[in-house]
Design a protein around this motif. Sequence first.
Motif, PDB file in Angstrom:
ATOM      1  N   PHE A 143       0.821  -1.213   0.000  1.00  0.00           N
ATOM      2  CA  PHE A 143       0.000   0.000   0.000  1.00  0.00           C
ATOM      3  C   PHE A 143       0.860   1.270   0.000  1.00  0.00           C
ATOM      4  N   TYR A 144       1.873   1.319   0.860  1.00  0.00           N
ATOM      5  CA  TYR A 144       2.715   2.517   0.917  1.00  0.00           C
ATOM      6  C   TYR A 144       3.596   2.623  -0.323  1.00  0.00           C
ATOM      7  N   ASP A 145       4.085   1.494  -0.833  1.00  0.00           N
ATOM      8  CA  ASP A 145       4.905   1.543  -2.045  1.00  0.00           C
ATOM      9  C   ASP A 145       4.108   2.145  -3.210  1.00  0.00           C
ATOM     10  N   ARG A 146       2.872   1.715  -3.376  1.00  0.00           N
ATOM     11  CA  ARG A 146       2.047   2.257  -4.467  1.00  0.00           C
ATOM     12  C   ARG A 146       1.715   3.729  -4.224  1.00  0.00           C
ATOM     13  N   THR A 147       1.350   4.053  -3.014  1.00  0.00           N
ATOM     14  CA  THR A 147       0.941   5.424  -2.702  1.00  0.00           C
ATOM     15  C   THR A 147       2.100   6.404  -2.844  1.00  0.00           C
ATOM     16  N   LEU A 148       3.305   5.962  -2.506  1.00  0.00           N
ATOM     17  CA  LEU A 148       4.470   6.853  -2.509  1.00  0.00           C
ATOM     18  C   LEU A 148       5.343   6.701  -3.752  1.00  0.00           C
ATOM     19  N   SER A 149       4.884   5.918  -4.727  1.00  0.00           N
ATOM     20  CA  SER A 149       5.748   5.589  -5.864  1.00  0.00           C
ATOM     21  C   SER A 149       6.201   6.823  -6.645  1.00  0.00           C
ATOM     22  N   ARG A 150       5.459   7.910  -6.576  1.00  0.00           N
ATOM     23  CA  ARG A 150       5.829   9.097  -7.357  1.00  0.00           C
ATOM     24  C   ARG A 150       6.051  10.339  -6.493  1.00  0.00           C
ATOM     25  N   TRP A 151       6.400  10.126  -5.228  1.00  0.00           N
ATOM     26  CA  TRP A 151       6.530  11.294  -4.358  1.00  0.00           C
ATOM     27  C   TRP A 151       7.602  12.263  -4.843  1.00  0.00           C
ATOM     28  N   GLN A 152       8.653  11.756  -5.479  1.00  0.00           N
ATOM     29  CA  GLN A 152       9.738  12.643  -5.915  1.00  0.00           C
ATOM     30  C   GLN A 152       9.336  13.505  -7.114  1.00  0.00           C
ATOM     31  N   THR A 153       8.281  13.128  -7.815  1.00  0.00           N
ATOM     32  CA  THR A 153       7.838  13.913  -8.970  1.00  0.00           C
ATOM     33  C   THR A 153       6.693  14.852  -8.617  1.00  0.00           C
ATOM     34  N   ASN A 154       6.217  14.800  -7.370  1.00  0.00           N
ATOM     35  CA  ASN A 154       5.162  15.722  -6.945  1.00  0.00           C
ATOM     36  C   ASN A 154       5.737  17.105  -6.693  1.00  0.00           C
ATOM     37  N   VAL A 171      17.924  -4.373  10.090  1.00  0.00           N
ATOM     38  CA  VAL A 171      18.627  -5.591   9.668  1.00  0.00           C
ATOM     39  C   VAL A 171      19.778  -5.185   8.751  1.00  0.00           C
ATOM     40  N   ASP A 172      20.739  -6.069   8.585  1.00  0.00           N
ATOM     41  CA  ASP A 172      21.937  -5.743   7.794  1.00  0.00           C
ATOM     42  C   ASP A 172      21.595  -5.456   6.337  1.00  0.00           C
ATOM     43  N   SER A 173      20.765  -6.303   5.754  1.00  0.00           N
ATOM     44  CA  SER A 173      20.439  -6.144   4.340  1.00  0.00           C
ATOM     45  C   SER A 173      19.079  -6.747   4.056  1.00  0.00           C
ATOM     46  N   LEU A 174      18.314  -6.079   3.203  1.00  0.00           N
ATOM     47  CA  LEU A 174      16.999  -6.560   2.809  1.00  0.00           C
ATOM     48  C   LEU A 174      16.992  -6.897   1.326  1.00  0.00           C
ATOM     49  N   PRO A 175      16.477  -8.057   0.955  1.00  0.00           N
ATOM     50  CA  PRO A 175      16.220  -8.308  -0.469  1.00  0.00           C
ATOM     51  C   PRO A 175      15.092  -7.396  -0.912  1.00  0.00           C
ATOM     52  N   HIS A 176      15.232  -6.759  -2.067  1.00  0.00           N
ATOM     53  CA  HIS A 176      14.185  -5.827  -2.476  1.00  0.00           C
ATOM     54  C   HIS A 176      13.773  -6.065  -3.921  1.00  0.00           C
ATOM     55  N   GLN A 177      12.564  -5.611  -4.228  1.00  0.00           N
ATOM     56  CA  GLN A 177      11.977  -5.750  -5.546  1.00  0.00           C
ATOM     57  C   GLN A 177      11.952  -4.389  -6.238  1.00  0.00           C
ATOM     58  N   HIS A 178      11.740  -4.389  -7.552  1.00  0.00           N
ATOM     59  CA  HIS A 178      11.790  -3.134  -8.310  1.00  0.00           C
ATOM     60  C   HIS A 178      10.702  -2.160  -7.899  1.00  0.00           C
ATOM     61  N   TRP A 179       9.604  -2.676  -7.335  1.00  0.00           N
ATOM     62  CA  TRP A 179       8.506  -1.783  -6.947  1.00  0.00           C
ATOM     63  C   TRP A 179       8.688  -1.198  -5.541  1.00  0.00           C
TER      64      TRP A 179
END
Length: 200
Positions: A143-154, A171-179
Amino acid sequence: MNSSRQQIRQQIRLRRQQLSDSEQRLAAESLLSQLQSFQPFVDAQRVGIYLANDGEIDPDPIIQWLWQQQRQVYLPLLHPFCKGHLLFLQYQHDTLLIRNRFGIPEPSLDVTQISPLNELDIILCPLVAFDANGNRLGMGGGFYDRTLSRWQTNANNKPLPVGLAHDCQHVDSLPHQHWDVPLPTIITPSKQWQWTIKSI
């Protein structure tokens, strides 16, 4: 990768759920002290925030301080028409709260109380885990990823997203996805973590 994310999610959720009531209270008070030395928060007039659930660090002292300072406070509401997104509605002392399908209290839908996302100065976001690169692991709904996906362009890069967490959620490192949307700032009771996030 997904199984690894789920394992981390389970481990950190359990870790924060095991904090005692007194540890939670102390963490919440210390978090407010950290935010009071974070200038974007001090300057913010319209603040998106959440209500604690599942052992999340409790932002209630922050909400009370914002109200005392005559700031406007907004809570997330599951978007009724845009699946997987959030709306932010003004939260006042007398706001009617109802539990959503996840059992989390949220304001009753009132279109007169909705704030456009780019009119919020800052959004204080919950999270499950974070790493030293600003990567955030949430509950898995996105939910937050979708809502904030364009915050830098606002307009004016608003709202500024800031993660709130217990120190034990690092944690030391998190596996992450493109979204996944990395956060430029994460604040815990003992520290302010800040990074330069590349533009989307």
